[in-house]
Design an enzyme around this catalytic site. Structure first.
Site, PDB file in Angstrom:
ATOM      1  N   HIS A  58       2.212  38.625 -18.256  1.00  0.00           N
ATOM      2  CA  HIS A  58       0.979  38.230 -18.948  1.00  0.00           C
ATOM      3  C   HIS A  58       1.340  37.420 -20.190  1.00  0.00           C
ATOM      4  O   HIS A  58       2.216  37.803 -20.963  1.00  0.00           O
ATOM      5  CB  HIS A  58       0.188  39.487 -19.335  1.00  0.00           C
ATOM      6  CG  HIS A  58      -0.970  39.223 -20.238  1.00  0.00           C
ATOM      7  ND1 HIS A  58      -1.055  39.717 -21.523  1.00  0.00           N
ATOM      8  CD2 HIS A  58      -2.099  38.487 -20.048  1.00  0.00           C
ATOM      9  CE1 HIS A  58      -2.186  39.323 -22.069  1.00  0.00           C
ATOM     10  NE2 HIS A  58      -2.839  38.571 -21.201  1.00  0.00           N
ATOM     11  N   HIS A 104      -2.254  30.646 -27.733  1.00  0.00           N
ATOM     12  CA  HIS A 104      -2.891  31.954 -27.637  1.00  0.00           C
ATOM     13  C   HIS A 104      -4.242  31.898 -28.343  1.00  0.00           C
ATOM     14  O   HIS A 104      -4.307  31.956 -29.574  1.00  0.00           O
ATOM     15  CB  HIS A 104      -2.000  33.006 -28.288  1.00  0.00           C
ATOM     16  CG  HIS A 104      -2.303  34.406 -27.863  1.00  0.00           C
ATOM     17  ND1 HIS A 104      -3.569  34.933 -27.900  1.00  0.00           N
ATOM     18  CD2 HIS A 104      -1.509  35.393 -27.372  1.00  0.00           C
ATOM     19  CE1 HIS A 104      -3.548  36.179 -27.463  1.00  0.00           C
ATOM     20  NE2 HIS A 104      -2.310  36.482 -27.131  1.00  0.00           N
TER      21      HIS A 104
END
Length: 312
Positions: A58, A104
């Site tokens: 992930h 992110h």
């Protein structure tokens, strides 16, 4: 040298010279003889892609010790340890709207470099490991046109490895075997969460036409659930599925990866482990997960868990 050998070498030389003109594929993506070992196991060679469980990384590109970073090992090291499913977030660069970056949530928070560089890293692994199949799952945080993704894949050179199904979406029962993907030279499977259009880029597949996902940002360390979170209202029938098995901790209302719990979260067995949540899911859907996404894949026993879920 015999006349036959000399003629063979001459013909091979001519083909190499004419390769750019005739559009002959490079040797690394030419169809190959059937592999005897596929992704490290002989058993995978005859197993369909949709019948394999992958433990995936992930936010694979966000590497480091900061709270927003999800991995300790870089992407090459993840691949070398046996990870074959890489998930990554994409956004437009803050400085060049024509460049896709791995960021992110926002590139101000975390910027792991360009998508092209990331793809180059994966391509280098595929170039060096002829019996391996790798899957990419990309998110499209800025609703970027699929043609921009296609251009980035093409400029990296990795598109020559990409698998394009004969029909889209491909039925869950019609996926080729891992061995077939290897022998065809199409050893990269690519999914995009939003914005895929196979009429424009035929190898970037719509994630939610193929998978459903369980909830993410989980703070319950027991991972006792396996409900369908996305796509909303989806049926489990006919879809592969992704289990989001990465634990977050809530710090003043902000959820960040729980680095301290990673060894327990990523264990093969035990309370809150990969194996335990996979068992909950299998009881619900009568089949093992296709993907289990994890943070800090170097912690715990993710490859052991993957092997056990595949019956090894």
């Amino acid at each position: 040298m015999s006349p036959v050998c000399g003629l063979t070498r001459a013909l091979l030389g001519i083909l190499l010279l004419l390769q750019p003109v005739l559009g002959i594929p490079a040797a690394d993506v030419l169809p190959r003889a059937a592999a005897s070992v596929c992704n490290g196991w002989a058993e995978y060679c005859s197993r369909s892609y949709s019948s394999v469980t992958f433990v995936g990384s992930h936010d694979s590109a966000f590497v480091g010790d900061l709270p927003q970073q999800n991995q300790n090992l870089d992407v090459t090291a993840q691949l070398n340890m046996g990870i074959r499913f890489l998930q990554a977030q994409t956004h437009h660069s803050l400085f060049d709207d024509n460049v896709l970056e791995l960021c992110h949530t926002s590139c101000l928070l975390e910027d792991a470099g360009t998508l092209k560089s990331f793809l180059g890293t994966v391509k280098a692994f595929l170039d060096a490991n002829a019996n391996e199949v790798v899957t990419l799952l990309l998110t499209n945080g800025d609703s970027v046109s699929i043609t921009e993704f296609g251009s980035t894949f093409s400029s990296s050179g990795i598109d020559s490895y990409a698998f394009a199904p004969s029909s889209s979406p491909l039925s869950i029962g019609d996926w080729p075997t891992i061995g077939d993907l290897i022998s065809s030279g199409k050893r990269l499977v690519v999914f995009l969460d939003y914005g895929a259009d196979t009429s424009k880029v035929n190898y970037i597949l719509d994630e939610f036409a193929y998978y459903f996902e369980t909830p993410y940002d989980v703070t319950d360390s027991s991972f006792s659930g396996c409900s369908i979170d996305r796509p909303s209202g989806a049926s489990a029938s006919g879809r592969m599925y992704i289990v989001n098995h990465f634990l977050d901790v809530d710090i003043l209302g902000v959820k960040v990866p729980d680095r301290d719990a990673a060894a327990t979260t990523n264990a093969a067995t035990g309370k809150g482990s990969i194996g335990a949540q996979a068992a909950v899911c299998e009881a619900l859907y009568n089949r093992a997960p296709n993907v289990v996404l994890a943070d800090f894949v170097d912690k715990g026993n993710v490859i052991e868990a993957q092997n056990e879920l595949n019956g090894f």
